[in-house]
Design an enzyme around this catalytic site. Structure first.
Site, short mmCIF file in Angstrom:
data_model
loop_
_atom_site.label_atom_id
_atom_site.label_comp_id
_atom_site.label_asym_id
_atom_site.label_seq_id
_atom_site.Cartn_x
_atom_site.Cartn_y
_atom_site.Cartn_z
N ASN A 41 0.86 -1.17 0.00
CA ASN A 41 0.00 0.00 0.00
C ASN A 41 0.90 1.23 0.00
OD1 ASN A 41 -1.84 2.08 0.57
ND2 ASN A 41 -3.08 0.79 1.90
N ARG A 71 -2.21 -1.46 -3.90
CA ARG A 71 -3.16 -0.36 -3.98
C ARG A 71 -2.63 0.65 -4.99
NH1 ARG A 71 -3.13 4.73 -0.64
NH2 ARG A 71 -5.06 5.80 -1.14
N HIS A 76 -15.11 8.34 5.02
CA HIS A 76 -13.69 8.04 5.20
C HIS A 76 -13.00 9.34 5.59
CE1 HIS A 76 -9.88 5.81 4.18
NE2 HIS A 76 -9.45 7.06 4.20
N LEU A 77 -12.69 9.47 6.87
CA LEU A 77 -12.16 10.73 7.41
C LEU A 77 -10.78 10.48 7.99
CD1 LEU A 77 -15.40 11.94 9.29
CD2 LEU A 77 -14.71 12.40 6.91
N GLY A 78 -9.75 10.83 7.23
CA GLY A 78 -8.37 10.75 7.69
C GLY A 78 -7.69 12.05 7.34
N GLY A 107 -6.78 12.57 4.31
CA GLY A 107 -7.65 12.76 3.16
C GLY A 107 -9.05 12.35 3.56
N ARG A 121 -5.50 19.63 2.54
CA ARG A 121 -6.10 19.92 1.24
C ARG A 121 -7.35 20.78 1.45
NH1 ARG A 121 -6.52 13.79 -0.83
NH2 ARG A 121 -4.60 13.14 0.21
N GLU A 129 -8.10 -1.77 4.43
CA GLU A 129 -7.79 -1.69 3.02
C GLU A 129 -6.87 -2.83 2.57
OE1 GLU A 129 -6.24 2.34 2.94
OE2 GLU A 129 -7.89 2.94 1.65
#
Length: 407
Positions: A7, A99, A215-217, A219, A248, A391
């Site tokens: 990954n 990935r 999906h909160l990381g 990113g 971001r 993942e």
């Protein structure tokens, strides 16, 4: 069957080794036999190696050299030697899954990696410059270390290939569509895994569920999932679109970019840096892209840190609302990834806005570091799940399934 998973990130390469029975795929993610990570420091000639095994053995080393492929190869050799040894020879590995962040329109499903696939991944690096090149480095490191072992590319964009055109096509000139400029979506491996895991936890058929996965990381992205298919998502042509993130910006008025180019003499490179590295929680708070550090600054009375929190929650609520409209209803709201799994405050703040739906979060359950649990009250009309995203295991599953189909 032994499946190795890589990954790749822009500053790290994570890996793990799973052993899966040839005739049975576990329904719950097993513990990997071995897991390793290479962290590259700002000095590209130095790498930090971390390895651990299922039996509790660990290794931490700093290694030197200019080649990232050599660093990855060194990490892989810890599979077969020293205290972290779990196999006799690297040749025991049957498949390697990677990935790959961007598969464009070319790859909507996992594929066995060939020279043609590698060339396409390289071509798509312009759309994911921080990630696709790193994935290629991992692929080449495996070729160097394991020879002609079967390698599989699992694409983060693949799960969102089911987006309807109305959601995927931008309202610019139609020529953009012909040039491949469209919403691709990302974090697809995580969103797909969490939707399947949600169905297991709820003991429901995935095909009957309407889900919003958050999906909160560092990113951040949301996905609207109906009948097991992604029908809307917040990230777009690149991972920069959508929610406010760690560093971001997420979605901004494109007129701002035109203004900066014309009035402030911004270059494309400066815009890229500001939007990807100098915005979001970091840009607003002036403290960090890391939410716990922002929260600590709030406790000290930092106004900008409080503003960053308020903005993050506002954009998250707005995003959930837009996904809700795409679904026309909701059976479960799912939180995952670093912030989604570990921040009860963010979960509480997000859910409060949807109490009008009959969604009720249980404050006690929310505070108890829940993993793969429903934290809604018994009488809530919408279930609220916290799921640890897996993942790496999802990639291993897809490798196993591809092997079974081709056997």
């Amino acid at each position: 069957m032994k499946v190795l998973v890589l990954n790749a990130g822009s500053s790290s390469q994570k890996s793990c080794l799973y052993e899966i029975a040839d005739n049975c795929l576990p329904t719950v993610a097993p513990q990997p036999l071995w897991s390793g990570k290479v962290n590259w420091t700002q000095d590209r000639g130095v790498a930090e190696i971390e390895v651990k095994t299922s039996t509790g053995e660990t290794l931490q080393e700093s290694i030197y050299g200019d080649s990232r492929r050599a660093h990855v190869a060194y990490m892989l050799y810890t599979l077969t030697r020293g205290a972290t040894k779990v196999i006799e020879h690297l040749s025991e590995i049957d498949m390697v899954g990677h990935r790959v962040v961007h598969g464009g329109q070319e790859y909507r499903k996992s594929v066995v990696i060939t020279e043609e696939v590698k060339q396409t991944i390289a071509k798509l690096s312009s759309l994911a410059p921080a990630h696709n090149p790193a994935a290629l480095e991992g692929i080449e490191a495996i070729e160097q270390s394991l020879g002609d072992v079967t390698q599989v590319a699992v694409f983060d964009t693949g799960f969102h290939a089911t987006l309807p055109d109305a959601a995927a096509i931008y309202p610019g000139p139609y020529e953009w569509v012909e040039e491949g400029i469209r919403r691709y979506g990302f974090h697809g491996i995580s969103h797909q895994y969490c939707s399947n895991r949600a169905a297991q936890i709820l003991d429901r058929d995935l095909a009957s569920l309407r889900l919003i996965t958050c999906h909160l990381g560092n990113g951040c992205s949301l996905a609207a999932i109906k009948n097991g298919r992604s029908i809307d998502t917040t990230m777009g042509f690149t991972p920069l679109d959508g929610l406010m993130m760690g560093s971001r910006s997420g979605s901004v008025d494109p007129g701002i970019l035109i203004y900066l180019l014309r009035q402030s003499n911004y270059s494309a490179e400066r815009l890229d840096y500001v939007l990807n590295k100098g915005s979001g929680l970091r840009g607003i708070s002036g403290v960090s892209s890391d939410l716990p550090q922002v929260i600590a600054a709030i406790a000290q009375g930092n106004y900008r840190a409080q503003l960053a929190w308020d903005m993050y929650v506002h954009h998250l609520r707005s995003g959930i609302g837009s996904m809700l409209a795409s679904l026309g209803g909701l059976d479960a709201l799912v939180f995952t990834a670093g912030i989604g799994e570990k921040s009860p405050g963010i979960r509480q703040a997000a859910c409060e806005a949807f109490s009008f739906l009959g969604l009720k979060i249980d404050p006690s359950k929310n505070q108890q570091q829940p993993i793969d649990q429903d934290i809604a009250t018994a009488n809530s009309s919408v279930r609220v799940l916290v799921i640890r995203t897996q993942e790496d295991w999802a990639i291993a599953q897809q490798c196993w399934q591809l092997a079974i189909r081709n056997s």
